[in-house]
Each structure stands twice: as C-alpha cells, then as structure tokens.
Write a protein that holds these residues in place. Structure first.
Motif, PDB file in Angstrom:
ATOM      1  N   THR A 202       2.536  -1.071  13.523  1.00  0.00           N
ATOM      2  CA  THR A 202       3.361   0.069  13.103  1.00  0.00           C
ATOM      3  C   THR A 202       4.203  -0.305  11.890  1.00  0.00           C
ATOM      4  OG1 THR A 202       3.469   0.781  15.391  1.00  0.00           O
ATOM      5  CG2 THR A 202       5.118   1.722  13.923  1.00  0.00           C
ATOM      6  N   LEU A 203       4.785  -1.502  11.912  1.00  0.00           N
ATOM      7  CA  LEU A 203       5.616  -1.934  10.775  1.00  0.00           C
ATOM      8  C   LEU A 203       4.767  -2.068   9.512  1.00  0.00           C
ATOM      9  CD1 LEU A 203       7.995  -4.584  12.413  1.00  0.00           C
ATOM     10  CD2 LEU A 203       8.398  -2.159  11.998  1.00  0.00           C
ATOM     11  N   GLN A 204       3.524  -2.547   9.683  1.00  0.00           N
ATOM     12  CA  GLN A 204       2.636  -2.661   8.509  1.00  0.00           C
ATOM     13  C   GLN A 204       2.350  -1.277   7.931  1.00  0.00           C
ATOM     14  OE1 GLN A 204      -0.551  -4.841  10.391  1.00  0.00           O
ATOM     15  NE2 GLN A 204       0.326  -6.809   9.870  1.00  0.00           N
ATOM     16  N   HIS A 205       2.137  -0.310   8.807  1.00  0.00           N
ATOM     17  CA  HIS A 205       1.855   1.054   8.335  1.00  0.00           C
ATOM     18  C   HIS A 205       3.068   1.640   7.613  1.00  0.00           C
ATOM     19  CE1 HIS A 205      -1.581   1.514  11.442  1.00  0.00           C
ATOM     20  NE2 HIS A 205      -2.023   1.073  10.285  1.00  0.00           N
TER      21      HIS A 205
ATOM     22  N   ALA B 120       9.914  -1.419  -3.458  1.00  0.00           N
ATOM     23  CA  ALA B 120      10.300  -2.299  -2.341  1.00  0.00           C
ATOM     24  C   ALA B 120      11.791  -2.634  -2.409  1.00  0.00           C
ATOM     25  CB  ALA B 120       9.474  -3.575  -2.392  1.00  0.00           C
ATOM     26  N   HIS B 121      12.316  -2.680  -3.617  1.00  0.00           N
ATOM     27  CA  HIS B 121      13.739  -2.973  -3.812  1.00  0.00           C
ATOM     28  C   HIS B 121      14.620  -2.003  -3.009  1.00  0.00           C
ATOM     29  CE1 HIS B 121      17.563  -3.555  -5.806  1.00  0.00           C
ATOM     30  NE2 HIS B 121      17.583  -2.276  -6.078  1.00  0.00           N
ATOM     31  N   TYR B 122      14.279  -0.707  -3.043  1.00  0.00           N
ATOM     32  CA  TYR B 122      15.119   0.288  -2.354  1.00  0.00           C
ATOM     33  C   TYR B 122      14.949   0.209  -0.844  1.00  0.00           C
ATOM     34  CZ  TYR B 122      15.898   1.886  -7.040  1.00  0.00           C
ATOM     35  OH  TYR B 122      16.239   1.911  -8.355  1.00  0.00           O
ATOM     36  N   VAL B 123      13.765  -0.200  -0.405  1.00  0.00           N
ATOM     37  CA  VAL B 123      13.570  -0.367   1.044  1.00  0.00           C
ATOM     38  C   VAL B 123      14.481  -1.501   1.534  1.00  0.00           C
ATOM     39  CG1 VAL B 123      11.922  -0.966   2.854  1.00  0.00           C
ATOM     40  CG2 VAL B 123      11.218   0.555   1.005  1.00  0.00           C
TER      41      VAL B 123
ATOM     42  N   ASP C  12      10.605  -8.120   6.894  1.00  0.00           N
ATOM     43  CA  ASP C  12       9.583  -9.109   6.570  1.00  0.00           C
ATOM     44  C   ASP C  12       8.182  -8.477   6.635  1.00  0.00           C
ATOM     45  OD1 ASP C  12       7.831 -11.242   6.469  1.00  0.00           O
ATOM     46  OD2 ASP C  12       8.786 -12.404   8.032  1.00  0.00           O
ATOM     47  N   ILE C  13       7.870  -7.837   7.770  1.00  0.00           N
ATOM     48  CA  ILE C  13       6.518  -7.272   7.944  1.00  0.00           C
ATOM     49  C   ILE C  13       6.290  -6.126   6.956  1.00  0.00           C
ATOM     50  CG2 ILE C  13       4.879  -6.212   9.580  1.00  0.00           C
ATOM     51  CD1 ILE C  13       5.827  -9.087  10.286  1.00  0.00           C
ATOM     52  N   MET C  14       7.306  -5.270   6.844  1.00  0.00           N
ATOM     53  CA  MET C  14       7.149  -4.152   5.903  1.00  0.00           C
ATOM     54  C   MET C  14       6.921  -4.671   4.490  1.00  0.00           C
ATOM     55  SD  MET C  14      10.113  -1.534   7.189  1.00  0.00           S
ATOM     56  CE  MET C  14      10.043  -0.463   5.780  1.00  0.00           C
TER      57      MET C  14
ATOM     58  N   GLU D  16      -0.494  -4.259  -0.029  1.00  0.00           N
ATOM     59  CA  GLU D  16      -0.993  -2.935  -0.401  1.00  0.00           C
ATOM     60  C   GLU D  16      -0.914  -2.735  -1.914  1.00  0.00           C
ATOM     61  OE1 GLU D  16      -2.454  -0.896   1.559  1.00  0.00           O
ATOM     62  OE2 GLU D  16      -2.413   1.030   0.528  1.00  0.00           O
ATOM     63  N   GLU D  17       0.196  -3.210  -2.510  1.00  0.00           N
ATOM     64  CA  GLU D  17       0.351  -3.086  -3.967  1.00  0.00           C
ATOM     65  C   GLU D  17      -0.735  -3.884  -4.692  1.00  0.00           C
ATOM     66  OE1 GLU D  17       4.997  -2.027  -4.935  1.00  0.00           O
ATOM     67  OE2 GLU D  17       4.475  -4.099  -4.560  1.00  0.00           O
ATOM     68  N   LEU D  18      -0.976  -5.122  -4.209  1.00  0.00           N
ATOM     69  CA  LEU D  18      -2.010  -5.967  -4.824  1.00  0.00           C
ATOM     70  C   LEU D  18      -3.383  -5.315  -4.726  1.00  0.00           C
ATOM     71  CD1 LEU D  18      -1.243  -9.643  -3.752  1.00  0.00           C
ATOM     72  CD2 LEU D  18      -1.339  -8.723  -6.063  1.00  0.00           C
ATOM     73  N   ARG D  19      -3.661  -4.783  -3.531  1.00  0.00           N
ATOM     74  CA  ARG D  19      -4.947  -4.128  -3.292  1.00  0.00           C
ATOM     75  C   ARG D  19      -5.139  -2.985  -4.288  1.00  0.00           C
ATOM     76  NH1 ARG D  19      -7.270  -0.291  -0.582  1.00  0.00           N
ATOM     77  NH2 ARG D  19      -5.317   0.698  -0.008  1.00  0.00           N
ATOM     78  N   ARG D  20      -4.048  -2.229  -4.502  1.00  0.00           N
ATOM     79  CA  ARG D  20      -4.128  -1.083  -5.416  1.00  0.00           C
ATOM     80  C   ARG D  20      -4.388  -1.521  -6.841  1.00  0.00           C
ATOM     81  NH1 ARG D  20      -1.298   4.103  -3.964  1.00  0.00           N
ATOM     82  NH2 ARG D  20      -2.035   4.267  -1.840  1.00  0.00           N
ATOM     83  N   VAL D  21      -3.741  -2.647  -7.236  1.00  0.00           N
ATOM     84  CA  VAL D  21      -3.929  -3.157  -8.596  1.00  0.00           C
ATOM     85  C   VAL D  21      -5.386  -3.557  -8.785  1.00  0.00           C
ATOM     86  CG1 VAL D  21      -3.360  -5.064 -10.168  1.00  0.00           C
ATOM     87  CG2 VAL D  21      -1.535  -3.906  -8.919  1.00  0.00           C
ATOM     88  N   PHE D  22      -5.952  -4.288  -7.775  1.00  0.00           N
ATOM     89  CA  PHE D  22      -7.341  -4.742  -7.911  1.00  0.00           C
ATOM     90  C   PHE D  22      -8.309  -3.559  -7.924  1.00  0.00           C
ATOM     91  CE2 PHE D  22      -5.759  -8.966  -6.378  1.00  0.00           C
ATOM     92  CZ  PHE D  22      -6.079  -9.635  -7.546  1.00  0.00           C
ATOM     93  N   VAL D  23      -8.052  -2.576  -7.076  1.00  0.00           N
ATOM     94  CA  VAL D  23      -8.955  -1.426  -6.988  1.00  0.00           C
ATOM     95  C   VAL D  23      -8.938  -0.637  -8.299  1.00  0.00           C
ATOM     96  CG1 VAL D  23      -9.259   0.821  -5.847  1.00  0.00           C
ATOM     97  CG2 VAL D  23      -8.923  -1.240  -4.481  1.00  0.00           C
TER      98      VAL D  23
END
Ligand code: HEM
Length: 162
Positions: free
Chosen positions: A85-88, A100-103, A144-146, A153-160
């Motif tokens: 759930t935290l990952q989602h 991520a800064h604002y989170v 931490d998990i988030m 997720e950000e890295l994945r998006r950059v590669f895609v």
C-alpha cells in the motif's frame, strides 16, 4: 526487494511498537479533523501543492483519502500488504506529479502536529516517550517506502520515455 519484516528489523520496530500505535488509534481518530486541517493549511499555502487542490469537490474526497491514510498509520498491523500500500501511495504521487520534496515536507508537518497531540494528552513523560518513539518509527517507515517507490517509479518513467 525488502520484505516488511526486514524493514521493521532495520528500524527496530517491534510488536510492542505495533501495539502502542494501535492504542493510539482512537486518539488519532478523534483528532483527525484538526490534524487534517493543519495538513491542508500547509498544502494550500504553497503554490506548488495548492495547484493540486483547486477543485472543491476533489478536495473533500482527497481530505478523506489523506485522513484514512493517517488513521491507517495507527492500525497496528504492518505486513507485506501494508508495504505494498505504501509503495502504491508513492507511485500515485509520481503519477500526478507532486514532487517528492513536498511529500517529505508534508510528512514533517504531520509529524509535528502528532507530537503536539501526544504532548497535550500524555503528561507523563515516560508514557509520552514510548508512544513518540513508536510513532516516529512508523512515520519514518512510511516516508522511506513511499520515497523509495517514488524514486523507482520516476526512474522507470525516465527510461520508458527515452
Ligand atoms: C493521493 C497519502 C502528500 C496530493 C494520496 C493517497 C494517499 C496519500 C494514501 C491515495 C493514493 C492512492 O490512490 O492509492 C499522502 C501522504 C503524504 C501525501 C502520506 C505525505 C505525508 C501529498 C502532498 C500532496 C498530495 C504533499 C500535494 C498536494 C495528493 C493527490 C492525490 C493523493 C492530489 C490523489 C492522487 C490521484 O488522483 O490518483 N495521498 N499524501 N499528497 N495525494 Fe497525497
């Protein structure tokens, strides 16, 4: 990929901590409206976060979502499903483009208000201390998990996108 048990071990998070958090849930529930007001006062004052909160109807729904998250922090059961759930949650914020800064900053605001809630309700310093330590552990685990799934997720998006 870490399991929730490994994460808990790294934070010295014990079953006793889980029980302490469960004990706190009714107090958090009673204070959730005030805690959410403080959270949203903060988010609405910063243009970069306020822009996600413009629509009044969405705002009410989102307040409910964030409030449910807060209460679930004190659920007392922290298993692999909780980890997922935290990952989602991290991925959801990447998807909509909240930095991520604002989170992290919002978590800090929530933490401060939760600590003040403990100050107001536990005059005995030893009681307060044990609740605070358990609470800080689970808030740090949440962040931490988030943050980790956020970065993945950000890295994945950059590669895609290349
Ligand atoms: C969604 C928690 C910070 C805006 C959510 C959800 C949760 C959550 C549980 C639902 C996710 C899902 O659909 O699976 C948190 C926590 C935060 C945090 C724990 C930090 C302590 C922020 C910040 C903003 C924000 C700083 C900026 C305004 C949103 C928005 C959604 C959302 C707009 C809806 C996403 C969508 O439409 O899919 N948040 N949030 N959150 N959050 Fe946060």
């Amino acid at each position: 990929m870490l399991t929730m048990q490994e994460v808990k071990n790294h934070y010295f998070f014990t079953d006793n901590d889980a029980g302490l958090l469960r004990d706190l849930q009714p107090l958090v529930r009673d204070n959730s409206s005030a805690l959410m007001d403080a959270f949203y006062d903060y988010l609405l004052k910063i243009p970069e976060t306020a822009k996600f909160l413009r629509n009044e109807q969405d705002l009410q729904k989102l307040k409910k979502t964030h409030s449910e998250w807060l209460i679930s922090v004190f659920c007392g059961t922290y298993d692999n499903e909780y980890l997922l759930t935290l990952q989602h949650i991290g991925q959801a914020h990447v998807r909509i483009g909240v930095s991520a800064h604002y989170v992290s900053a919002a978590m800090n605001v929530m933490r401060r208000h939760l600590i003040e809630m403990l100050q107001a309700n536990y005059p005995n310093i030893e009681d307060r201390r044990k609740y605070r330590i358990a609470m800080e552990k689970i808030l740090d685990i949440n962040l931490d998990i988030m943050s980790t799934s956020y970065q993945e997720e950000e890295l994945r998006r950059v590669f895609v996108s290349h």
